[in-house]
Motif scaffolding. Sequence first.
Motif, PDB file in Angstrom:
ATOM      1  N   ILE A  36      27.228  11.928 -21.717  1.00 53.13           N
ATOM      2  CA  ILE A  36      28.213  12.850 -21.143  1.00 53.13           C
ATOM      3  C   ILE A  36      27.670  14.269 -21.278  1.00 53.13           C
ATOM      4  CG2 ILE A  36      30.626  13.517 -21.076  1.00 53.13           C
ATOM      5  CD1 ILE A  36      30.075  10.456 -20.780  1.00 53.13           C
ATOM      6  N   GLU A  37      27.117  14.789 -20.189  1.00 59.42           N
ATOM      7  CA  GLU A  37      26.560  16.141 -20.173  1.00 59.42           C
ATOM      8  C   GLU A  37      27.715  17.125 -20.036  1.00 59.42           C
ATOM      9  OE1 GLU A  37      23.366  18.089 -20.867  1.00 59.42           O
ATOM     10  OE2 GLU A  37      22.580  16.697 -19.359  1.00 59.42           O
ATOM     11  N   ASP A  38      27.929  17.937 -21.079  1.00 62.29           N
ATOM     12  CA  ASP A  38      29.117  18.780 -21.183  1.00 62.29           C
ATOM     13  C   ASP A  38      28.853  20.188 -20.648  1.00 62.29           C
ATOM     14  OD1 ASP A  38      31.752  19.407 -21.923  1.00 62.29           O
ATOM     15  OD2 ASP A  38      31.114  20.134 -23.888  1.00 62.29           O
ATOM     16  N   GLY A  39      28.576  20.266 -19.329  1.00 62.18           N
ATOM     17  CA  GLY A  39      28.387  21.572 -18.704  1.00 62.18           C
ATOM     18  C   GLY A  39      27.112  22.283 -19.106  1.00 62.18           C
ATOM     19  N   SER A  40      26.071  21.536 -19.425  1.00 54.29           N
ATOM     20  CA  SER A  40      24.814  22.138 -19.889  1.00 54.29           C
ATOM     21  C   SER A  40      24.134  22.959 -18.797  1.00 54.29           C
ATOM     22  CB  SER A  40      23.849  21.048 -20.355  1.00 54.29           C
ATOM     23  OG  SER A  40      24.390  20.303 -21.415  1.00 54.29           O
ATOM     24  N   VAL A  41      23.433  24.001 -19.206  1.00 56.29           N
ATOM     25  CA  VAL A  41      22.557  24.756 -18.312  1.00 56.29           C
ATOM     26  C   VAL A  41      21.230  24.016 -18.186  1.00 56.29           C
ATOM     27  CG1 VAL A  41      21.355  26.938 -17.959  1.00 56.29           C
ATOM     28  CG2 VAL A  41      23.666  26.941 -18.914  1.00 56.29           C
ATOM     29  N   ARG A  42      20.751  23.475 -19.292  1.00 61.04           N
ATOM     30  CA  ARG A  42      19.523  22.666 -19.314  1.00 61.04           C
ATOM     31  C   ARG A  42      19.946  21.196 -19.357  1.00 61.04           C
ATOM     32  NH1 ARG A  42      17.459  23.648 -24.438  1.00 61.04           N
ATOM     33  NH2 ARG A  42      15.563  22.519 -23.875  1.00 61.04           N
ATOM     34  N   ASP A  43      20.122  20.608 -18.192  1.00 57.09           N
ATOM     35  CA  ASP A  43      20.616  19.236 -18.178  1.00 57.09           C
ATOM     36  C   ASP A  43      19.491  18.235 -18.397  1.00 57.09           C
ATOM     37  OD1 ASP A  43      19.719  17.826 -15.587  1.00 57.09           O
ATOM     38  OD2 ASP A  43      20.472  19.723 -14.813  1.00 57.09           O
ATOM     39  N   ALA A  44      19.894  17.016 -18.740  1.00 58.41           N
ATOM     40  CA  ALA A  44      18.937  15.955 -19.078  1.00 58.41           C
ATOM     41  C   ALA A  44      18.983  14.808 -18.081  1.00 58.41           C
ATOM     42  CB  ALA A  44      19.236  15.445 -20.490  1.00 58.41           C
ATOM     43  N   LYS A  45      19.447  15.070 -16.870  1.00 59.40           N
ATOM     44  CA  LYS A  45      19.628  13.984 -15.903  1.00 59.40           C
ATOM     45  C   LYS A  45      18.332  13.231 -15.638  1.00 59.40           C
ATOM     46  CE  LYS A  45      21.476  12.856 -11.348  1.00 59.40           C
ATOM     47  NZ  LYS A  45      22.149  13.361 -10.129  1.00 59.40           N
ATOM     48  N   GLU A  46      17.240  13.943 -15.391  1.00 60.09           N
ATOM     49  CA  GLU A  46      15.975  13.274 -15.085  1.00 60.09           C
ATOM     50  C   GLU A  46      15.494  12.441 -16.260  1.00 60.09           C
ATOM     51  OE1 GLU A  46      12.911  15.748 -13.549  1.00 60.09           O
ATOM     52  OE2 GLU A  46      14.139  16.559 -11.925  1.00 60.09           O
ATOM     53  N   ILE A  47      15.669  12.963 -17.471  1.00 62.31           N
ATOM     54  CA  ILE A  47      15.243  12.221 -18.659  1.00 62.31           C
ATOM     55  C   ILE A  47      16.059  10.943 -18.794  1.00 62.31           C
ATOM     56  CG2 ILE A  47      15.257  12.253 -21.190  1.00 62.31           C
ATOM     57  CD1 ILE A  47      14.538  15.235 -21.004  1.00 62.31           C
ATOM     58  N   GLU A  49      17.675   9.307 -16.434  1.00 63.10           N
ATOM     59  CA  GLU A  49      17.340   8.398 -15.338  1.00 63.10           C
ATOM     60  C   GLU A  49      16.042   7.649 -15.596  1.00 63.10           C
ATOM     61  OE1 GLU A  49      19.185   7.638 -12.787  1.00 63.10           O
ATOM     62  OE2 GLU A  49      20.775   9.091 -13.148  1.00 63.10           O
ATOM     63  N   SER A  50      15.127   8.271 -16.333  1.00 63.30           N
ATOM     64  CA  SER A  50      13.834   7.622 -16.601  1.00 63.30           C
ATOM     65  C   SER A  50      13.969   6.404 -17.514  1.00 63.30           C
ATOM     66  CB  SER A  50      12.866   8.632 -17.222  1.00 63.30           C
ATOM     67  OG  SER A  50      13.223   8.939 -18.569  1.00 63.30           O
ATOM     68  N   TYR A  51      15.142   6.230 -18.134  1.00 61.56           N
ATOM     69  CA  TYR A  51      15.360   5.091 -19.032  1.00 61.56           C
ATOM     70  C   TYR A  51      16.105   3.942 -18.355  1.00 61.56           C
ATOM     71  CZ  TYR A  51      13.690   7.505 -23.187  1.00 61.56           C
ATOM     72  OH  TYR A  51      12.902   8.126 -24.123  1.00 61.56           O
ATOM     73  N   ARG A  52      16.378   4.050 -17.065  1.00 59.60           N
ATOM     74  CA  ARG A  52      17.182   3.026 -16.390  1.00 59.60           C
ATOM     75  C   ARG A  52      16.528   1.645 -16.393  1.00 59.60           C
ATOM     76  NH1 ARG A  52      21.781   3.990 -13.929  1.00 59.60           N
ATOM     77  NH2 ARG A  52      22.448   6.128 -13.487  1.00 59.60           N
TER      78      ARG A  52
END
Length: 322
Positions: A36-47, A49-52
Amino acid sequence: MFFSIIIPLYNRPDEINELLHTLTLQAYRNFEVLIIEDGSVRDAKEIVESYRDRLNVRYYFKPNEGQGFSRNYGFARAKGDYFIVFDSDCLIPPGYLQNVYSFLTSSYVDAFGGPDGAHASFTPVQKAISYSMTSPFTTGGIRGNKKHLGPYHPRSFNMGLSRQVWEKTGGFILTRLGEDIELSIRIQSLGFKTALIPGALVYHKRRTSFLQFYKQIHFFGRARINIYRFFPSQLKPVHAFPAAFTLFLFVTIVANIFGSFMGILGDAVLVLFILLIFFHSWMVNKSAKVAFLSIFAAFIQLVAYGLGFIQDFVKRVIFKHA
């Protein structure tokens, strides 16, 4: 048993990468992960997704509300029978979920917490901070000790609760300032059973510098008074120990300035405390450097918590300010 692991995240992509890697190594595989990304400026979406291809993982981005409400966001979307919450700065040993599963199938509880420790890869400062937070000579020893005082209150850096608990309590009603202790007390007040699972250990990085550690622990001291607002009976004498230590330290310093006998007596007590911390930490960590740093960590922990406790006790309890 299907577990839902819920991890709130705020501007810490590197930490979540390390945590997710440890989850790929779990011996027990029947689980999902919700980030749960809580409004981050530096998000971790790509990281994430790499674990899918290695994890059953889902990623959510939401406006910033704090960790408590971010966990609720995850609970509402989780599919598991049992929810587990980690802080993003934790590393999870390979046997963690297997240990939890074994405990729950033999001695079921509605909610649990686990201890934390220092990983071999941690810096000396991180190891010293971890020692201070778990030492019997500071308040940290009650956090993961089987001989804790009173009912066990799971902490949200390493916490589990059943779906039934979530549905009955609605999760966190505070998003910060003692939100996990408030929820734990409410869980117990509803008749649910809680316990410490000794085998559910995580490696908790906490903070990487003493300044960051001071700010975090000062916040914890304030949080204890925030809990008092909801549950006055839960404020115990042990919670005031850091405040008493801080006042004792101040009196000793003043007494030394004026050449009082109280200064000599206070110095003797402090020297004994320093020696206890040093040699016990040396025995635990097998490092003189970590033992030396543990002295600073212990004083920072007690003083920071004590000042935060005193600050909000005066503000909220004596002067009744919100």
